[in-house]
Scaffold this motif. Structure first.
Motif, PDB file in Angstrom:
ATOM      1  N   LYS A 101       0.834  -1.211   0.000  1.00 29.11           N
ATOM      2  CA  LYS A 101       0.000   0.000   0.000  1.00 29.11           C
ATOM      3  C   LYS A 101       0.866   1.258   0.000  1.00 29.11           C
ATOM      4  CE  LYS A 101      -3.961   2.253   0.369  1.00 29.11           C
ATOM      5  NZ  LYS A 101      -3.448   3.621   0.418  1.00 29.11           N
ATOM      6  N   GLN A 102       1.894   1.290   0.841  1.00 27.57           N
ATOM      7  CA  GLN A 102       2.758   2.472   0.896  1.00 27.57           C
ATOM      8  C   GLN A 102       3.490   2.672  -0.431  1.00 27.57           C
ATOM      9  OE1 GLN A 102       5.841   2.358   3.869  1.00 27.57           O
ATOM     10  NE2 GLN A 102       6.426   4.491   3.567  1.00 27.57           N
ATOM     11  N   ALA A 103       3.965   1.588  -1.033  1.00 27.56           N
ATOM     12  CA  ALA A 103       4.663   1.677  -2.322  1.00 27.56           C
ATOM     13  C   ALA A 103       3.729   2.191  -3.412  1.00 27.56           C
ATOM     14  CB  ALA A 103       5.221   0.311  -2.701  1.00 27.56           C
ATOM     15  N   ILE A 104       2.491   1.744  -3.373  1.00 32.31           N
ATOM     16  CA  ILE A 104       1.495   2.198  -4.345  1.00 32.31           C
ATOM     17  C   ILE A 104       1.222   3.694  -4.173  1.00 32.31           C
ATOM     18  CG2 ILE A 104      -0.963   2.019  -4.939  1.00 32.31           C
ATOM     19  CD1 ILE A 104      -0.626  -1.063  -4.414  1.00 32.31           C
ATOM     20  N   ASP A 105       1.123   4.149  -2.939  1.00 31.51           N
ATOM     21  CA  ASP A 105       0.922   5.577  -2.666  1.00 31.51           C
ATOM     22  C   ASP A 105       2.075   6.410  -3.217  1.00 31.51           C
ATOM     23  OD1 ASP A 105      -1.468   5.055  -1.397  1.00 31.51           O
ATOM     24  OD2 ASP A 105      -0.610   5.107   0.641  1.00 31.51           O
ATOM     25  N   ILE A 106       3.289   5.916  -3.047  1.00 30.53           N
ATOM     26  CA  ILE A 106       4.476   6.632  -3.555  1.00 30.53           C
ATOM     27  C   ILE A 106       4.410   6.738  -5.080  1.00 30.53           C
ATOM     28  CG2 ILE A 106       6.982   6.417  -3.898  1.00 30.53           C
ATOM     29  CD1 ILE A 106       7.067   5.183  -1.030  1.00 30.53           C
ATOM     30  N   ALA A 107       4.041   5.653  -5.735  1.00 29.43           N
ATOM     31  CA  ALA A 107       3.961   5.648  -7.195  1.00 29.43           C
ATOM     32  C   ALA A 107       2.874   6.587  -7.696  1.00 29.43           C
ATOM     33  CB  ALA A 107       3.721   4.227  -7.703  1.00 29.43           C
ATOM     34  N   PHE A 108       1.741   6.640  -6.989  1.00 27.84           N
ATOM     35  CA  PHE A 108       0.650   7.502  -7.410  1.00 27.84           C
ATOM     36  C   PHE A 108       0.977   8.987  -7.247  1.00 27.84           C
ATOM     37  CE2 PHE A 108      -2.764   4.033  -6.970  1.00 27.84           C
ATOM     38  CZ  PHE A 108      -2.914   3.932  -8.348  1.00 27.84           C
ATOM     39  N   LYS A 109       2.000   9.329  -6.499  1.00 27.20           N
ATOM     40  CA  LYS A 109       2.433  10.730  -6.416  1.00 27.20           C
ATOM     41  C   LYS A 109       3.057  11.196  -7.721  1.00 27.20           C
ATOM     42  CE  LYS A 109       3.163  10.783  -1.406  1.00 27.20           C
ATOM     43  NZ  LYS A 109       4.168  10.814  -0.310  1.00 27.20           N
ATOM     44  N   GLU A 110       3.561  10.241  -8.523  1.00 22.62           N
ATOM     45  CA  GLU A 110       4.206  10.571  -9.803  1.00 22.62           C
ATOM     46  C   GLU A 110       3.258  10.414 -10.991  1.00 22.62           C
ATOM     47  OE1 GLU A 110       7.264  11.772 -10.397  1.00 22.62           O
ATOM     48  OE2 GLU A 110       7.761  11.844  -8.270  1.00 22.62           O
ATOM     49  N   ASP A 111       2.270   9.541 -10.882  1.00 24.34           N
ATOM     50  CA  ASP A 111       1.407   9.235 -12.024  1.00 24.34           C
ATOM     51  C   ASP A 111       0.115   8.616 -11.522  1.00 24.34           C
ATOM     52  OD1 ASP A 111       0.631   8.950 -14.680  1.00 24.34           O
ATOM     53  OD2 ASP A 111       1.626   7.026 -14.943  1.00 24.34           O
ATOM     54  N   ASP A 112      -0.936   8.698 -12.343  1.00 31.42           N
ATOM     55  CA  ASP A 112      -2.217   8.091 -11.944  1.00 31.42           C
ATOM     56  C   ASP A 112      -2.366   6.675 -12.472  1.00 31.42           C
ATOM     57  OD1 ASP A 112      -2.622   8.601 -14.627  1.00 31.42           O
ATOM     58  OD2 ASP A 112      -4.371   9.902 -14.346  1.00 31.42           O
ATOM     59  N   GLU A 113      -1.283   6.141 -13.064  1.00 31.59           N
ATOM     60  CA  GLU A 113      -1.242   4.756 -13.510  1.00 31.59           C
ATOM     61  C   GLU A 113      -0.010   4.077 -12.919  1.00 31.59           C
ATOM     62  OE1 GLU A 113      -3.214   5.459 -17.957  1.00 31.59           O
ATOM     63  OE2 GLU A 113      -1.072   4.998 -17.750  1.00 31.59           O
ATOM     64  N   ILE A 114      -0.157   2.800 -12.570  1.00 29.42           N
ATOM     65  CA  ILE A 114       0.941   2.054 -11.939  1.00 29.42           C
ATOM     66  C   ILE A 114       1.135   0.742 -12.678  1.00 29.42           C
ATOM     67  CG2 ILE A 114       1.479   0.672  -9.868  1.00 29.42           C
ATOM     68  CD1 ILE A 114       0.443   2.889  -8.170  1.00 29.42           C
ATOM     69  N   ILE A 115       2.381   0.311 -12.731  1.00 23.28           N
ATOM     70  CA  ILE A 115       2.695  -1.042 -13.182  1.00 23.28           C
ATOM     71  C   ILE A 115       3.460  -1.733 -12.060  1.00 23.28           C
ATOM     72  CG2 ILE A 115       4.756  -0.191 -14.415  1.00 23.28           C
ATOM     73  CD1 ILE A 115       4.374  -2.557 -16.374  1.00 23.28           C
ATOM     74  N   ILE A 116       3.015  -2.915 -11.678  1.00 24.42           N
ATOM     75  CA  ILE A 116       3.673  -3.710 -10.643  1.00 24.42           C
ATOM     76  C   ILE A 116       4.266  -4.932 -11.335  1.00 24.42           C
ATOM     77  CG2 ILE A 116       3.407  -4.924  -8.445  1.00 24.42           C
ATOM     78  CD1 ILE A 116       0.909  -3.195  -7.947  1.00 24.42           C
ATOM     79  N   GLU A 117       5.574  -5.124 -11.178  1.00 23.87           N
ATOM     80  CA  GLU A 117       6.264  -6.160 -11.935  1.00 23.87           C
ATOM     81  C   GLU A 117       6.971  -7.152 -11.035  1.00 23.87           C
ATOM     82  OE1 GLU A 117       7.499  -4.115 -16.153  1.00 23.87           O
ATOM     83  OE2 GLU A 117       8.823  -3.752 -14.453  1.00 23.87           O
ATOM     84  N   SER A 118       7.057  -8.393 -11.504  1.00 16.89           N
ATOM     85  CA  SER A 118       7.808  -9.418 -10.789  1.00 16.89           C
ATOM     86  C   SER A 118       9.292  -9.063 -10.774  1.00 16.89           C
ATOM     87  CB  SER A 118       7.604 -10.784 -11.452  1.00 16.89           C
ATOM     88  OG  SER A 118       8.052 -10.757 -12.797  1.00 16.89           O
ATOM     89  N   PHE A 119       9.978  -9.487  -9.743  1.00 16.85           N
ATOM     90  CA  PHE A 119      11.418  -9.276  -9.611  1.00 16.85           C
ATOM     91  C   PHE A 119      12.166 -10.278 -10.487  1.00 16.85           C
ATOM     92  CE2 PHE A 119      15.255 -10.644  -7.089  1.00 16.85           C
ATOM     93  CZ  PHE A 119      16.058  -9.578  -7.470  1.00 16.85           C
TER      94      PHE A 119
END
Length: 327
Positions: free
Chosen positions: A179-197
């Motif tokens: 959740k915290q990582a998603i919040d950080i990403a949404f500060k830069e853009d309104d779209e997110i991509i979550i990828e496998s390591f």
């Protein structure tokens, strides 16, 4: 007769300071016997020509000229050194296309496509380009941590979809930290991509158009002192960038072939720098940058130097290609 070249730098995103550094390197490196060189700062509140005394003169956006005293400065070509919006997402490219101004980066569609990580990877997958497993989120979507981890596993990377220089990116090890990582990403853009390591050797591959042909530059291996190739690793010396990369002949051939294919499938022009990670011996594409860093410490100039190209030759070739394409 010398050509008038405008170097655009700055931009509207978190990357503007890096862009100013890149633009000033281009400004210092271009052959002043061949070109009249002008620095142009592009910001949300102003587009201005900045003279050698740091005085600012507004750009006439009707034709991208500079009214100066009783004269009018017009340009033969624009050198694009804006990382992020509006120089790397297609807006400046479309504007220059409309007014008939040659510019050094790719066309508007390619810029918009590659700036959108999700769309770019989706377009390339049918061509056999390998990528990480991914999960998409838009601002306002319901966040289902169990569904996300079932799709991409842990650890994973949460990224802003349209951002560069590792702004808005977090490596997540535990479900409760998503959740915290998603919040950080949404500060830069309104779209997110979550990828496998992807656990493997990371490389950066510069591909450019040079003297009318696609040229793959020597490959750079990325060894980050941090957990991944983040902002500190990229710009504050927290990484080793080894050019040429320590790859086997087979690995080198594979990633060179894939990088060239990506460039040509997307009908690219100008500079590009693509990031790959080897998994099970195969290069997996992370993303492509169409206005990569151009400072002395940046990866693309390092690769050009390894290929025997000086900064002046590298930048001059981009202008020559842009002028040629506009005839």
């Amino acid at each position: 007769m010398k050509k008038n070249i405008a170097i655009i730098m700055g931009g509207y995103s978190s990357e503007y300071q890096i862009s100013l550094k890149s633009g000033n390197v281009v400004y210092k490196s271009l052959d002043k016997d061949k070109y009249n060189v002008y620095r142009v700062h592009i910001f949300k509140d102003k587009w201005v020509f900045v003279d050698p005394y740091n005085r600012e003169f507004p750009i006439d956006r009707n034709d991208f000229s500079v009214p100066l005293n009783d004269t009018k400065i017009t340009f033969d070509c624009v050198f694009n050194a804006i990382h992020g919006s509006p120089g790397e997402d297609g807006f400046m490219q479309a504007y220059f296309k409309l007014i008939g101004m040659p510019q050094t980066s790719c066309d508007a569609y390619q810029a918009a496509l590659t700036f959108n990580k999700r769309d770019c990877l989706s377009v390339l997958k049918p061509y056999g380009i390998l990528t990480a497993e991914s999960y998409y989120l838009n601002l306002g979507d319901t966040i289902n941590e169990t569904e996300i981890t079932a799709k991409v596993g842990l650890p994973c990377f949460v990224k802003a979809n349209k951002a560069g220089s590792s702004f808005g990116i977090t490596k997540v090890y535990k479900t409760e930290d998503l959740k915290q990582a998603i919040d950080i990403a949404f500060k830069e853009d309104d779209e997110i991509i979550i990828e496998s390591f992807l656990d493997g050797t990371e490389v950066s591959v510069g591909v450019i158009t040079y003297k009318g042909k696609t040229k793959v530059l020597p490959i750079t291996e990325i060894v980050s002192e941090n957990d991944f190739f983040d902002y500190e690793a990229k710009y504050l010396g927290k990484s080793q960038e080894i050019t040429p990369a320590r790859l086997t002949k087979d690995q080198e051939a594979k990633v060179t072939t894939v990088a060239k294919k990506v460039y040509e499938v997307l009908k690219m022009k100008g500079y590009s720098r693509s990031e790959f990670i080897f998994k099970d011996g195969e290069p997996h594409l992370l993303e492509m940058n169409t206005v990569p860093g151009l400072t002395n410490e940046s990866i693309l100039p390092q690769q050009a130097a390894e290929a025997g190209l000086s900064m002046q030759e590298l930048f001059d070739s981009a202008i020559e290609e842009a002028l040629k394409n506009n005839t």
